[in-house]
Write an enzyme that holds these catalytic residues in place. Structure first.
Site, PDB file in Angstrom:
ATOM      1  N   ARG A 186      -6.135   9.538  -1.433  1.00  0.00           N
ATOM      2  CA  ARG A 186      -5.639   9.893  -2.776  1.00  0.00           C
ATOM      3  C   ARG A 186      -6.781   9.948  -3.777  1.00  0.00           C
ATOM      4  O   ARG A 186      -6.783  10.765  -4.693  1.00  0.00           O
ATOM      5  CB  ARG A 186      -4.578   8.891  -3.221  1.00  0.00           C
ATOM      6  N   HIS A 245       0.866  -1.178   0.000  1.00  0.00           N
ATOM      7  CA  HIS A 245       0.000   0.000   0.000  1.00  0.00           C
ATOM      8  C   HIS A 245       0.902   1.227   0.000  1.00  0.00           C
ATOM      9  O   HIS A 245       1.845   1.304   0.792  1.00  0.00           O
ATOM     10  CB  HIS A 245      -0.897  -0.006   1.234  1.00  0.00           C
TER      11      HIS A 245
END
Length: 578
Positions: free
Chosen positions: A264, A242
């Site tokens: 994001r 991640h």
């Protein structure tokens, strides 16, 4: 040491190893399919309080909204997986996710976020062409596991809590699996759980890396048992990092925990030490590129000398409005605040963190495996995600295939048959492996763990090459020997943490060897696997996946062709749907 002849035994129709999304859904669907069957859930901790599904922040991918479709979700999944997916499994994922999400809401009591018009809110996640991630704020996993646990507690499901699985025990007559050798950590005593069907749903948990998201009790136990049983594991080189793991300092376990994908997806920026955004230089999708692309880009930026003070990069959200960030990402803001960081209004240091294993045990759509009476679901399995998992597809995978496994096992057991007699040699070998170290001089387990972290992070991590992988294999052989020599105190065996740590390390080193050998065998770059000495992706139309087996004390590696059952590279189901 307990001998096979005096070993306590438990009998059940169905044994489920693990109580995450896959295990709990399997229990519910098994009881729904055949209510009179005895179903037992065994879990390393407490049911509802451990496992990776509970830690899911982002959400659940499913095609619900106008303009989206299962075909579009499928294409995102196989393109994100770089065409290594088992397409039958991927198609099952996207179609059954629609069934499962409604089941979660209407039957099991989950509450997901809504739009003003009452429809389910779906947010943006990286690597997808449509906003399809259903969520409960940024604490989706807790909502799902809490509701699943409540439903399991209401039913006649037996629980073996604080029990760890030690070994898959084959039948004496070679007909398949007879049960599982387990350790009751509350007493230190072993027991043999005999079952007509067993589900492997222990979860993956790549905690062999320096930075990792799962809790420390996750040690790839299911995959290690499958390797020792000689079963085939596919795509083991595909470990997902991640991109945004929290960098909170060396002295806290908060380092490595995830700051979720939705940050994001909502427009968060990644900044280097100069304060500049850098993702656009690596991919036109910038911060919304897939996890593998963003993770590699961060590591390259760090390696080029643009690291922040703690060795990572910054994530910035303040340009989206601090109040809005606090409202939309309450859990993430509080997590950062607990560590002294202001996510809503300031900068937070992050680094890629080992998060998920796309590889695992080969299995079929009905969750059967090569070993009769053994089923598998969730992160213990390989093939669903191919070379890269889309954020939001993980919890969908666990719930979809957990439910299917429960149905399959219940139907198979209902057709009849008796418990298979266990192979006593396998039981004795399992007991010797688990209890043999007790009373021997203790080894340097913390040093072994640190060496494992550094080896996997440096040489089997985000950027790989042949020299590093061979160096890692030599180091892992040495670490395996060190673990084998290491003993543990033989006093009070109740919750004996040193003993458990040794068993965890033994499993982690074994699975790490499988990862490194598969990574060495794949001489191209695909998804999460990037070879700096082989940076190009090979011909997609001739795609093959790795298969790792343990044969005695050695590993066997094979490459098997991908069967494009639904669509070939260059094609699209969207064209057919149109």
């Amino acid at each position: 040491m307990t001998r096979a002849g005096t070993l306590a035994q438990v009998e059940t129709d169905i044994l489920i190893l693990g109580s995450g999304g896959a295990g709990l859904f399997a229990a519910l669907h098994a009881k729904k399919t055949a209510p009179d069957l005895a179903v037992t859930v065994a879990v390393k901790g407490l049911l509802g309080k451990c496992g990776c599904t509970r830690m899911v922040q982002g959400g659940y991918n499913v095609a619900l909204a106008p303009g989206d479709s299962v075909e579009r979700h499928f294409m995102d999944t196989v393109e994100g997986g770089k065409w290594l997916n088992d397409q039958a499994l991927a198609w099952t994922l996207v179609t059954e996710a629609q069934v499962r999400i409604r089941e979660l809401e209407t039957e099991l009591g989950c509450f997901f976020d809504r739009n003003p018009d009452g429809s389910v809110h779906q947010k943006a996640f990286a690597g997808q062409t449509f906003d399809r991630t259903v969520h409960k704020g940024d604490l989706t996993g807790i909502e799902i596991i809490n509701r699943l646990s409540e439903q399991v507690w209401r039913r006649d499901v037996n629980r073996l809590e604080d029990h760890r699985a030690l070994e898959l025990i084959p039948a004496r007559d070679g007909s398949g699996l007879s049960g599982v050798l387990m350790l009751d950590m509350r007493t230190g005593e072993a027991k043999l759980v005999r079952a007509k069907a067993v589900l492997l749903a222990t979860g993956g948990g790549p905690t062999m890396y320096k930075y990792h998201t799962p809790s420390g009790d996750k040690s790839c136990d299911g995959l290690a048992m499958a390797l020792r049983a000689g079963l085939p594991l596919r795509d083991m080189e595909m470990v997902q990092f991640h991109p945004t793991g929290l960098l909170a300092g060396a002295g806290t376990r908060m380092t490595g925990t995830v700051l979720e994908e939705g940050l994001r997806g909502a427009g968060g920026w990644l900044l280097d030490s100069t304060g500049a955004r850098f993702m656009e230089a690596y991919d036109p999708r910038a911060e919304r590129a897939t996890r593998d692309v963003v993770s590699r880009s961060i590591i390259r930026r760090i390696r080029d000398g643009f690291a922040t003070p703690s060795g990572g990069v910054h994530i910035a959200m303040s340009h989206l409005g601090p109040d809005d960030v606090r409202a939309r990402f309450k859990g993430m803001v509080e997590r950062c605040a607990d560590c002294g960081f202001d996510l809503a209004g300031g900068l937070v240091e992050v680094i890629p963190t080992a998060h998920y294993m796309m590889g695992g045990l080969q299995f079929a759509v009905d969750c059967t495996t090569a070993l009769p009476r053994l089923y598998a679901a969730g992160e213990d399995t390989g093939g669903v995600h191919g070379a890269n998992r889309l954020g939001g597809n993980g919890v969908a995978n666990s719930t979809v295939f957990g439910g299917l496994a429960g149905q399959s096992m219940a139907r198979a057991v209902s057709r009849g048959g008796s418990l298979a007699d266990p192979d006593p040699r396998a039981v004795e070998a399992g007991l010797a492996r688990a209890y043999g170290p007790l009373g021997r001089p203790a080894g340097e387990l913390p040093a072994i763990r640190e060496a494992l972290y550094e080896t996997m992070w440096s040489d089997v991590g985000i950027l790989r090459d042949e020299a590093g992988l061979r160096r890692a294999l030599d180091a892992l052989d040495g670490l395996g020997d060190a673990v084998a020599r290491a003993g543990a105190p033989d006093g009070d065996r109740r919750y004996a943490l040193t003993w458990m740590d040794r068993l965890n390390l033994e499993n982690l080193v074994l699975v790490s060897q499988g990862i490194a050998r598969a990574a060495l065998a794949r001489t191209d770059s695909r998804g999460a696997h990037f070879r700096e000495d082989h940076p190009e992706t090979s011909d997609l139309a001739a795609s093959a996946y790795t298969v790792v087996r343990r044969q005695g004390d050695a590993f066997a590696i094979a490459m098997e062709p991908v069967h494009f059952t639904h669509v070939r590279p260059g094609g699209s189901l969207l064209d057919a749907a149109a």
